[in-house]
Design a protein around this motif. Structure first.
Motif, PDB file in Angstrom:
ATOM      1  N   ASN A 300       0.986  -1.434  -0.085  1.00  0.00           N
ATOM      2  CA  ASN A 300      -0.170  -0.419  -0.398  1.00  0.00           C
ATOM      3  C   ASN A 300       1.250   1.214   0.190  1.00  0.00           C
ATOM      4  OD1 ASN A 300      -2.777   0.458  -0.089  1.00  0.00           O
ATOM      5  ND2 ASN A 300      -2.282   1.587   1.954  1.00  0.00           N
ATOM      6  N   GLN A 301       2.017   1.564  -0.304  1.00  0.00           N
ATOM      7  CA  GLN A 301       2.897   2.161  -0.545  1.00  0.00           C
ATOM      8  C   GLN A 301       4.041   2.075  -1.825  1.00  0.00           C
ATOM      9  OE1 GLN A 301       3.923   3.725   2.285  1.00  0.00           O
ATOM     10  NE2 GLN A 301       5.931   4.909   0.647  1.00  0.00           N
ATOM     11  N   LEU A 302       3.934   3.672  -2.203  1.00  0.00           N
ATOM     12  CA  LEU A 302       4.610   3.758  -3.064  1.00  0.00           C
ATOM     13  C   LEU A 302       5.168   5.136  -2.804  1.00  0.00           C
ATOM     14  CD1 LEU A 302       1.520   5.007  -6.233  1.00  0.00           C
ATOM     15  CD2 LEU A 302       3.314   2.873  -5.509  1.00  0.00           C
ATOM     16  N   ASP A 303       6.556   4.943  -3.652  1.00  0.00           N
ATOM     17  CA  ASP A 303       8.052   6.237  -3.699  1.00  0.00           C
ATOM     18  C   ASP A 303       7.437   7.125  -4.848  1.00  0.00           C
ATOM     19  OD1 ASP A 303       8.193   5.140  -0.522  1.00  0.00           O
ATOM     20  OD2 ASP A 303       9.866   4.214  -1.401  1.00  0.00           O
ATOM     21  N   ILE A 304       7.674   7.601  -4.777  1.00  0.00           N
ATOM     22  CA  ILE A 304       7.703   9.562  -5.934  1.00  0.00           C
ATOM     23  C   ILE A 304       9.368   9.262  -6.187  1.00  0.00           C
ATOM     24  CG2 ILE A 304       5.871  10.648  -6.829  1.00  0.00           C
ATOM     25  CD1 ILE A 304       4.136  10.035  -5.054  1.00  0.00           C
ATOM     26  N   ALA A 305       9.134   8.767  -7.654  1.00  0.00           N
ATOM     27  CA  ALA A 305      10.927   9.773  -7.655  1.00  0.00           C
ATOM     28  C   ALA A 305      10.054  11.800  -8.092  1.00  0.00           C
ATOM     29  CB  ALA A 305      10.787   9.300  -9.001  1.00  0.00           C
ATOM     30  N   MET A 306      11.383  12.123  -7.404  1.00  0.00           N
ATOM     31  CA  MET A 306      11.018  14.121  -7.279  1.00  0.00           C
ATOM     32  C   MET A 306      12.344  14.657  -7.326  1.00  0.00           C
ATOM     33  SD  MET A 306       8.601  14.987  -4.838  1.00  0.00           S
ATOM     34  CE  MET A 306       7.190  14.005  -5.696  1.00  0.00           C
ATOM     35  N   PRO A 307      12.526  15.030  -8.197  1.00  0.00           N
ATOM     36  CA  PRO A 307      13.942  16.517  -7.064  1.00  0.00           C
ATOM     37  C   PRO A 307      14.023  16.380  -5.892  1.00  0.00           C
ATOM     38  CG  PRO A 307      13.163  17.231  -9.153  1.00  0.00           C
ATOM     39  CD  PRO A 307      11.519  16.730  -8.306  1.00  0.00           C
ATOM     40  N   ASN A 308      15.262  16.178  -5.537  1.00  0.00           N
ATOM     41  CA  ASN A 308      16.011  16.227  -3.801  1.00  0.00           C
ATOM     42  C   ASN A 308      15.354  17.048  -3.197  1.00  0.00           C
ATOM     43  OD1 ASN A 308      17.184  14.591  -1.493  1.00  0.00           O
ATOM     44  ND2 ASN A 308      18.133  16.376  -1.904  1.00  0.00           N
ATOM     45  N   SER A 309      15.299  18.768  -3.359  1.00  0.00           N
ATOM     46  CA  SER A 309      14.441  19.629  -2.867  1.00  0.00           C
ATOM     47  C   SER A 309      13.073  19.360  -2.340  1.00  0.00           C
ATOM     48  CB  SER A 309      15.071  20.971  -3.171  1.00  0.00           C
ATOM     49  OG  SER A 309      14.232  21.024  -4.709  1.00  0.00           O
ATOM     50  N   GLN A 310      12.280  18.861  -3.426  1.00  0.00           N
ATOM     51  CA  GLN A 310      10.752  18.280  -3.414  1.00  0.00           C
ATOM     52  C   GLN A 310      10.426  17.604  -3.201  1.00  0.00           C
ATOM     53  OE1 GLN A 310       9.426  18.293  -6.749  1.00  0.00           O
ATOM     54  NE2 GLN A 310       9.969  20.240  -8.228  1.00  0.00           N
ATOM     55  N   ALA A 311      12.149  16.273  -2.474  1.00  0.00           N
ATOM     56  CA  ALA A 311      11.527  15.154  -2.025  1.00  0.00           C
ATOM     57  C   ALA A 311      11.487  15.692  -0.501  1.00  0.00           C
ATOM     58  CB  ALA A 311      12.510  13.789  -2.795  1.00  0.00           C
ATOM     59  N   LEU A 312      12.234  16.376  -0.097  1.00  0.00           N
ATOM     60  CA  LEU A 312      12.724  16.322   1.365  1.00  0.00           C
ATOM     61  C   LEU A 312      11.423  17.583   2.081  1.00  0.00           C
ATOM     62  CD1 LEU A 312      16.553  17.675   1.440  1.00  0.00           C
ATOM     63  CD2 LEU A 312      15.308  15.863   1.866  1.00  0.00           C
ATOM     64  N   GLN A 313       9.920  18.141   1.395  1.00  0.00           N
ATOM     65  CA  GLN A 313       8.993  19.127   1.479  1.00  0.00           C
ATOM     66  C   GLN A 313       7.377  17.779   1.734  1.00  0.00           C
ATOM     67  OE1 GLN A 313       8.967  22.182  -1.165  1.00  0.00           O
ATOM     68  NE2 GLN A 313      11.294  22.937  -0.294  1.00  0.00           N
ATOM     69  N   PHE A 314       8.179  16.434   0.632  1.00  0.00           N
ATOM     70  CA  PHE A 314       6.882  16.197   0.293  1.00  0.00           C
ATOM     71  C   PHE A 314       6.598  15.329   1.631  1.00  0.00           C
ATOM     72  CE2 PHE A 314       4.689  12.251  -1.217  1.00  0.00           C
ATOM     73  CZ  PHE A 314       3.736  13.089  -2.157  1.00  0.00           C
ATOM     74  N   GLY A 315       7.787  14.578   2.329  1.00  0.00           N
ATOM     75  CA  GLY A 315       7.046  14.205   3.639  1.00  0.00           C
ATOM     76  C   GLY A 315       6.484  12.738   2.710  1.00  0.00           C
ATOM     77  N   ARG A 316       5.310  12.386   4.137  1.00  0.00           N
ATOM     78  CA  ARG A 316       4.254  11.721   3.438  1.00  0.00           C
ATOM     79  C   ARG A 316       2.967  11.775   3.931  1.00  0.00           C
ATOM     80  NH1 ARG A 316       4.584   5.944   5.210  1.00  0.00           N
ATOM     81  NH2 ARG A 316       6.498   5.934   6.465  1.00  0.00           N
ATOM     82  N   GLN A 317       2.739  11.338   2.155  1.00  0.00           N
ATOM     83  CA  GLN A 317       0.753  12.067   1.865  1.00  0.00           C
ATOM     84  C   GLN A 317       0.569  11.318   1.587  1.00  0.00           C
ATOM     85  OE1 GLN A 317       0.885  15.086  -0.624  1.00  0.00           O
ATOM     86  NE2 GLN A 317       2.608  16.604  -0.231  1.00  0.00           N
ATOM     87  N   ASN A 318      -1.211  11.156   1.624  1.00  0.00           N
ATOM     88  CA  ASN A 318      -2.074  10.307   1.594  1.00  0.00           C
ATOM     89  C   ASN A 318      -2.754  10.419  -0.140  1.00  0.00           C
ATOM     90  OD1 ASN A 318      -2.445   8.659   3.769  1.00  0.00           O
ATOM     91  ND2 ASN A 318      -4.371   9.934   4.096  1.00  0.00           N
ATOM     92  N   ILE A 319      -2.629   9.697  -0.986  1.00  0.00           N
ATOM     93  CA  ILE A 319      -3.056   9.924  -2.750  1.00  0.00           C
ATOM     94  C   ILE A 319      -3.737   8.380  -2.728  1.00  0.00           C
ATOM     95  CG2 ILE A 319      -0.530  10.489  -3.119  1.00  0.00           C
ATOM     96  CD1 ILE A 319       0.460   8.060  -3.753  1.00  0.00           C
ATOM     97  N   THR A 320      -4.138   9.079  -3.957  1.00  0.00           N
ATOM     98  CA  THR A 320      -5.514   8.286  -5.351  1.00  0.00           C
ATOM     99  C   THR A 320      -4.802   8.123  -6.190  1.00  0.00           C
ATOM    100  OG1 THR A 320      -7.300   9.851  -3.508  1.00  0.00           O
ATOM    101  CG2 THR A 320      -8.166   8.108  -5.792  1.00  0.00           C
ATOM    102  N   VAL A 321      -4.709   6.832  -6.187  1.00  0.00           N
ATOM    103  CA  VAL A 321      -3.621   5.606  -7.658  1.00  0.00           C
ATOM    104  C   VAL A 321      -5.233   5.087  -8.582  1.00  0.00           C
ATOM    105  CG1 VAL A 321      -2.240   4.269  -7.789  1.00  0.00           C
ATOM    106  CG2 VAL A 321      -2.379   6.005  -6.080  1.00  0.00           C
ATOM    107  N   TRP A 322      -5.078   5.555  -9.466  1.00  0.00           N
ATOM    108  CA  TRP A 322      -5.530   4.407 -10.662  1.00  0.00           C
ATOM    109  C   TRP A 322      -4.450   4.319 -11.770  1.00  0.00           C
ATOM    110  CZ3 TRP A 322      -6.725   9.694  -9.525  1.00  0.00           C
ATOM    111  CH2 TRP A 322      -8.540  10.235  -8.611  1.00  0.00           C
ATOM    112  N   VAL A 323      -4.640   2.130 -11.242  1.00  0.00           N
ATOM    113  CA  VAL A 323      -3.445   2.087 -13.084  1.00  0.00           C
ATOM    114  C   VAL A 323      -4.779   2.591 -14.384  1.00  0.00           C
ATOM    115  CG1 VAL A 323      -2.619  -0.196 -13.793  1.00  0.00           C
ATOM    116  CG2 VAL A 323      -4.015   0.262 -12.009  1.00  0.00           C
TER     117      VAL A 323
END
Length: 325
Positions: A300-323
């Motif tokens: 139930n976990q996803l790790d999302i790639a993004m520039p490091n400065s954004q990744a540090l601010q992202f923290g942990r979030q709830n998201i909605t995912v569609w295939v």
């Protein structure tokens, strides 16, 4: 004495822009013999007057709109439809007119209305796919014109007698199908994207008309509305998940772009395309290319790639995912 098996009734329909008012009125029946002549004409007006002789005296009887009549004789601009029964040829047409016409043009556009056949534009237009009652049909200027009401005429070339249905393009997610000018004809250069809604009119063989001079292969049409996100068709299932962020480049991986997610591969196999909606309401498209200890151990976990400065601010979030398909 000539007799005809066709009973005449007058149906008078007045179609106004934005609405239709109709009334039915019985009129005297005209008896006309079924002749051996191959010529058949159709009354193109609401009430075509009958004359005893060409350009003579009116009999008080009329032909109803759309009724069919054998042509026994012609004289100048007059047609004989029975003994001592003549009508002006301008009031007759070669093809049986319909009671209802549908605007068959181009999605999102309308067609112009005219004050007279081949006359001046009224400045008003009728929307693609809408239905209109007809009260008269007339040939003028090499075109066929349809009267929808007093001072409201349209070019019949932009109409269809087939009631349109809403269909959806079912092809390949993210791709489009080609549009042709005729069934299996030349390409128009236009394309319709997968999952798009179209107005489908008549069919011809394996082809369906979706607008004036626009045809697509019928096999790519579906009556079922697809579930879509950002123009891509989904499986219809929405997953509520947790997400963290990371920068693959910090980990020494320069192959993966920032449209990458790391996931549990037993749940989302590699190269699965996902639409992810974040807490701020924004949605982006990602591809499963990676897996890590965190995501691997938690389906139930996803790790999302993004520039490091954004990744540090992202923290942990709830998201909605569609295939995406």
């Amino acid at each position: 004495m000539k007799f005809n098996a066709i009973a005449v009734s007058l149906i008078s329909s007045i179609a106004l822009l934005g609405g239709v008012v109709s009334a039915q009125v019985s009129e005297p029946h005209v008896k006309v013999q079924a002749a051996t002549s191959v010529a058949t004409k159709y009354a193109g007006q609401r009430s075509v007057p009958i004359y005893s002789t060409p350009n003579g005296t009116k009999t008080g009887k009329t032909l109803s709109y759309g009724s069919s009549w054998k042509v026994f004789a012609t004289q100048g601009s007059w047609i004989e439809v029975g003994t001592n029964q003549w009508v002006n040829a301008s009031a007759m047409v070669n093809t049986k007119p319909a009671n209802t016409y549908y605007i068959d043009y181009k999605a999102g556009y309308g067609i112009a209305t005219y004050s007279t056949p081949n006359g001046k534009s009224t400045g008003k237009s009728l929307k693609h796919g809408t239905a209109w009652k007809a009260v008269a049909v007339q040939n003028a200027g090499g075109k066929t014109w349809i009267e929808l009401g007093k001072g409201s005429w349209i070019n019949a070339a932009y109409t269809s007698t087939s009631a349109p249905k809403t269909k959806y393009i079912k092809y390949k997610s993210g791709y489009s199908i080609a549009v042709r000018s005729t069934p299996n004809g030349s390409l128009t250069g236009g394309k319709v994207k997968d999952s798009s809604a179209v107005t489908a009119f008549q069919t011809s063989g394996n082809w369906t008309n979706i607008g004036y001079n626009q045809w697509v292969e019928s096999r790519y049409l579906s009556s079922t509305k697809p579930n879509t996100i950002m123009g891509y068709e989904t499986t219809g299932v929405a997953y509520r998940m947790n997400a963290t962020a990371y920068d693959p480049r910090v980990l020494g991986n320069t192959t993966f772009g920032y449209d990458t997610v790391a996931a549990n591969l037993s749940r989302f196999p590699r190269y699965t395309k996902l639409a992810i909606k974040f807490g701020n309401g924004k949605t982006k498209i990602y591809i499963v290319r990676d897996t890590g200890g965190f995501a691997y151990s938690n389906p139930n976990q996803l790790d999302i790639a993004m520039p490091n400065s954004q990744a540090l601010q992202f923290g942990r979030q709830n998201i909605t995912v569609w295939v995406l398909k």
